[in-house]
Design an enzyme around this catalytic site. Structure first.
Site, PDB file in Angstrom:
ATOM      1  CB  SER A  12      -0.967  -0.041   1.184  1.00  0.00           C
ATOM      2  OG  SER A  12      -1.962   0.933   1.031  1.00  0.00           O
ATOM      3  CG  ASP A 142      -5.797  -3.321  -4.215  1.00  0.00           C
ATOM      4  OD1 ASP A 142      -6.686  -2.631  -3.653  1.00  0.00           O
ATOM      5  OD2 ASP A 142      -4.592  -3.155  -3.994  1.00  0.00           O
ATOM      6  CG  HIS A 170      -5.244  -2.656  -0.446  1.00  0.00           C
ATOM      7  ND1 HIS A 170      -4.447  -2.202  -1.467  1.00  0.00           N
ATOM      8  CD2 HIS A 170      -4.834  -1.991   0.667  1.00  0.00           C
ATOM      9  CE1 HIS A 170      -3.597  -1.298  -1.014  1.00  0.00           C
ATOM     10  NE2 HIS A 170      -3.809  -1.153   0.270  1.00  0.00           N
TER      11      HIS A 170
END
Length: 192
Positions: A12, A142, A170
């Site tokens: 991320s 995601d 994600h």
């Protein structure tokens, strides 16, 4: 006592700090693995990949209960985001076990948003960060950093190897734990 060669892992927003470490200590890092992560290039400021996603019409999302704001000095305000439980469920944990989502909602903290004020306006160097082996693992489901945007970052700054975990959200470490672990072990064997 000797030191082992490090492998960096960024998920991320963690892709930008991992790139920063590689820019500072390139000889100490055998490979960086970006897992469904923002991956800066060596031509633009570090925040470019986040800002580009924010302005992309194909990736506009409704942030539901996420709260954003500013902190720091008035002359250099820094942004933060506090992701709400509805946003987490829809964009980050939609394929993860429910207990991981529940725990995340209890442990969530405000997160600084990577901006030029936070990460700086100078791009990372080609000689340092650009010389470190980069691997990217795309998470196919995601909703936070969509697959097409992950592929754009890879084409914008090509990596040595691209892998994909098709049915991962994600939070791949929860939605596809075994698959992620297998890929990371393979990368460690190959690049260590």
């Amino acid at each position: 006592m000797g030191f082992a060669t490090a492998r960096g892992l960024g998920t991320s927003m963690g892709g930008i700090p991992v790139a920063m470490v590689a820019d500072i200590f390139p000889s100490k890092i055998a490979a960086i693995v970006f897992v469904s992560s923002f991956m800066p290039d060596t031509r633009n400021p570090p925040a470019y990949v986040l800002e580009n996603l924010s302005t992309s019409s194909s990736t506009q999302m409704e942030w539901l209960d996420t709260v954003t704001g500013f902190y720091g000095r008035p002359d250099r305000p820094l942004r933060f985001a506090l992701v709400g439980p509805k946003s987490m469920a829809k964009y980050a944990y939609q394929l993860s076990p429910l207990e991981d989502l529940v725990l995340a909602t209890m442990l969530v903290r405000a997160n600084p948003v990577v901006t030029n004020n936070l990460a700086g306006t100078k791009s990372f160097s080609e000689e340092r960060y650009g010389s470190v082996t980069r691997i990217y693992i795309i998470c196919g489901e995601d909703n936070m950093i969509p697959g097409d945007y992950q592929r754009w970052m890879i084409s914008n700054f090509p990596v040595k190897e691209v892998m994909e975990i098709k049915d991962a959200d994600h939070m791949v470490m929860f939605s596809k734990t075994q698959e992620l672990c297998a890929r990371l072990l393979g990368i460690a064997d190959k690049y260590a």
